[in-house]
Design a protein around this motif. Structure first.
Motif, short mmCIF file in Angstrom:
data_model
loop_
_atom_site.label_atom_id
_atom_site.label_comp_id
_atom_site.label_asym_id
_atom_site.label_seq_id
_atom_site.Cartn_x
_atom_site.Cartn_y
_atom_site.Cartn_z
N THR A 330 0.82 -1.21 0.00
CA THR A 330 0.00 0.00 0.00
C THR A 330 0.86 1.26 0.00
O THR A 330 0.56 2.23 -0.72
N ILE A 331 1.91 1.27 0.81
CA ILE A 331 2.80 2.44 0.85
C ILE A 331 3.41 2.67 -0.53
O ILE A 331 3.43 3.80 -1.05
N HIS A 332 3.92 1.61 -1.16
CA HIS A 332 4.49 1.74 -2.50
C HIS A 332 3.43 2.22 -3.49
O HIS A 332 3.72 3.04 -4.37
N SER A 333 2.22 1.73 -3.33
CA SER A 333 1.14 2.07 -4.26
C SER A 333 0.79 3.55 -4.19
O SER A 333 0.69 4.23 -5.22
N VAL A 334 0.60 4.09 -2.98
CA VAL A 334 0.20 5.49 -2.85
C VAL A 334 1.34 6.42 -3.23
O VAL A 334 1.12 7.48 -3.85
N VAL A 335 2.59 6.04 -2.92
CA VAL A 335 3.74 6.86 -3.30
C VAL A 335 3.89 6.88 -4.82
O VAL A 335 4.15 7.94 -5.42
N TRP A 337 1.54 6.45 -7.02
CA TRP A 337 0.45 7.25 -7.58
C TRP A 337 0.74 8.74 -7.44
O TRP A 337 0.56 9.52 -8.38
N LEU A 338 1.21 9.15 -6.26
CA LEU A 338 1.52 10.56 -6.05
C LEU A 338 2.65 11.03 -6.96
O LEU A 338 2.60 12.14 -7.49
N ASP A 339 3.66 10.20 -7.12
CA ASP A 339 4.77 10.57 -7.99
C ASP A 339 4.30 10.80 -9.42
O ASP A 339 4.78 11.71 -10.10
N VAL A 397 9.97 5.49 -1.40
CA VAL A 397 10.25 6.81 -1.99
C VAL A 397 11.49 6.79 -2.89
O VAL A 397 11.70 7.73 -3.65
N ARG A 398 12.28 5.72 -2.83
CA ARG A 398 13.50 5.67 -3.63
C ARG A 398 13.16 5.77 -5.12
O ARG A 398 12.31 5.04 -5.63
N GLY A 399 13.82 6.68 -5.80
CA GLY A 399 13.60 6.84 -7.23
C GLY A 399 12.39 7.68 -7.58
O GLY A 399 12.04 7.80 -8.76
N THR A 400 11.73 8.27 -6.57
CA THR A 400 10.56 9.11 -6.82
C THR A 400 10.88 10.55 -6.42
O THR A 400 11.94 10.85 -5.88
N ARG A 401 9.92 11.44 -6.67
CA ARG A 401 10.07 12.84 -6.26
C ARG A 401 9.49 13.09 -4.86
O ARG A 401 9.43 14.22 -4.39
#
Length: 453
Positions: A330-335, A337-339, A397-401
């Motif tokens: 879920t954490i990876h999913s929402v991050v 999506w936000l990115d 968050v790795r590799g995202t904004r």
């Protein structure tokens, strides 16, 4: 005789050539960093300054929520240890005479990005940033330890000093001017709500502010029939048109009633969908702070009648059904999506706040576990880590904004800052070693946030 002399000369020349090659080889190895004592030159990284023989059980309790039954963080005691990880590059020595020193222009020091994760707690008599007695307009009574029978307040007198940089002092008026015409949104569980209330106290210095507008209705924050509290709060400062809000979303996934007409219905817990509140309001935000973690256990799922869904249907993936893997998914999913949304919202900065540690000693929340230590920094004052203790958050968050607001390790040193047995609503024999006294540790989280905006 002459032939012997010639041969002897050639032999000496050959020895000199061999010696020269050997010296060149040693010099090359020195440049590679092989032949110096790494035990002397290598810095001594402290993982976490905690006594090696301490017993540390990291569990959860809450005076305002159901008690979960699992700990999302590893239950390990981290020892102070010296780690020799290999040789560093050789030190460069710049030599100059004392007479010429004033005339030599030294090269500028390379500016190092501030690492807020690492540093130390230092005593500061200018703290706290607001009064626990005075911030009654925004601060829940059960979190204001000044209103309880607690008599020690040394935990209020510390600030976080990051490694290799200075963290700017938080100034309420300056912060509001920087946030003019902007909206700051906290979305998460009760620890996110503590951070929200901390920020409200910080920007008002804990004083009554009758001109601050309650704009919760603009975001759908209304008290539903039978509910203890609304799903959030939102306040606007008219002087700078700054809005600060909080929305309750303990798992950061979308919850949908399976039978809207039945008040006792179960809820679909869509692991691959962000909360509807985020989808509907993302365009209105300028700063977004997310958190989750402590509600991810079977006890919470049963109590709240949450059922895992994936792809719009009940989850049949047995691997994801494991609770910690469902949380991580879920954490990876929402991050993610936000990115993907950030290019469409260039005004938006998103932070994912790492998990807040829980401190239980000699038991769990329901087996006599305690956190009534009143000695600040009994486990040490400083940390130096090359990674986050919240590996799920760091990996997401790795590799995202999305930026990681990493508060886990620095908060772990502050076991004396919990509400403990002093909560107004506490159950006899049960201590709250999850939530923090305010003023307290969550103020530091907001200071680190403000420093990065």
């Amino acid at each position: 005789m002459r032939l012997g002399s010639i041969n002897g000369l050639r032999f000496k020349q050959l020895k000199l050539v061999i010696l020269a090659f050997f010296m060149l080889f040693l010099l090359w190895k020195w440049e590679k960093g092989t032949y110096y004592d790494s035990g002397i030159l290598q810095p001594d990284p402290l993982v976490l300054t905690r006594p090696a023989n301490s017993k540390f059980v990291d569990q959860h309790t809450s005076s305002e929520e159901d008690f979960p039954s699992a700990d999302p963080l590893p239950q390990s005691v981290v020892k102070v240890e010296k780690q020799i990880t290999g040789a560093s590059p050789p030190l460069t020595v710049v030599g100059y005479s004392i007479d010429d020193a004033d005339e030599i222009e030294m090269p500028p020091l390379e500016k190092k990005e501030c690492n807020y994760r690492n540093g130390k707690w230092v005593s500061d008599n200018r703290r706290p940033l607001y009064s626990g007695f005075g911030c009654k307009q925004w601060l829940s009574e059960s979190w204001s330890c000044r209103l309880t029978q607690r008599t020690d307040f040394a935990y209020e007198k510390f600030r976080w000093q990051p490694e290799a940089c200075e963290m700017p002092e938080f100034e309420a008026s300056k912060f509001l001017r920087r946030m003019q015409d902007k909206t700051i949104a906290y979305v998460g569980d009760s620890l996110g709500r503590q951070m929200f209330q901390s920020m409200m106290c910080m920007v008002t210095a804990g004083k009554q502010m009758p001109d601050v507008e309650d704009v919760g209705a603009e975001y759908g924050f209304v008290l539903a029939p039978g509910a203890k509290r609304p799903d959030g709060w939102a306040y606007r400062f008219p002087s700078t048109n700054t809005t600060i809000l909080y929305h309750w979303s303990s798992t950061l996934c979308d919850l949908e009633p399976l039978n809207p007409s039945d008040r006792a219905t179960s809820y679909a817990m869509h692991l691959d969908r962000p909360p509807a509140f985020l989808k509907n309001n993302l365009h209105r935000f300028h700063v977004l702070i997310l958190n989750t973690g402590h509600h991810w256990n079977r006890g919470k799922l049963r109590a709240n009648k949450w059922e895992m869904y994936l792809g719009g249907a009940p989850n049949n993936n047995r691997n994801i059904a494991v609770i910690w893997k469902a949380k991580n998914f879920t954490i990876h999913s929402v991050v993610k999506w936000l990115d993907a949304q950030l290019p469409h919202h260039p005004q938006l900065k998103v932070f994912y706040r790492s998990i807040s540690p829980r401190h239980f000693f000699n038991g769990d929340w329901n087996t006599g576990g305690r956190c009534d230590n009143t000695n600040p920094l009994a486990k040490g004052s400083g940390i130096h880590l090359n990674h986050s203790e919240d590996t799920d958050a760091e990996g997401a968050v790795r590799g995202t904004r999305i930026k990681l607001l990493d508060v886990t390790a620095l908060s772990r040193l502050r076991d004396e800052g919990h509400i403990s047995r002093y909560s107004i609503k506490a159950t006899l024999g049960v201590q709250d070693c999850l939530h923090w006294c305010l003023p307290g540790v969550p103020d530091t989280w907001n200071e680190i946030l403000a420093a990065q905006l």
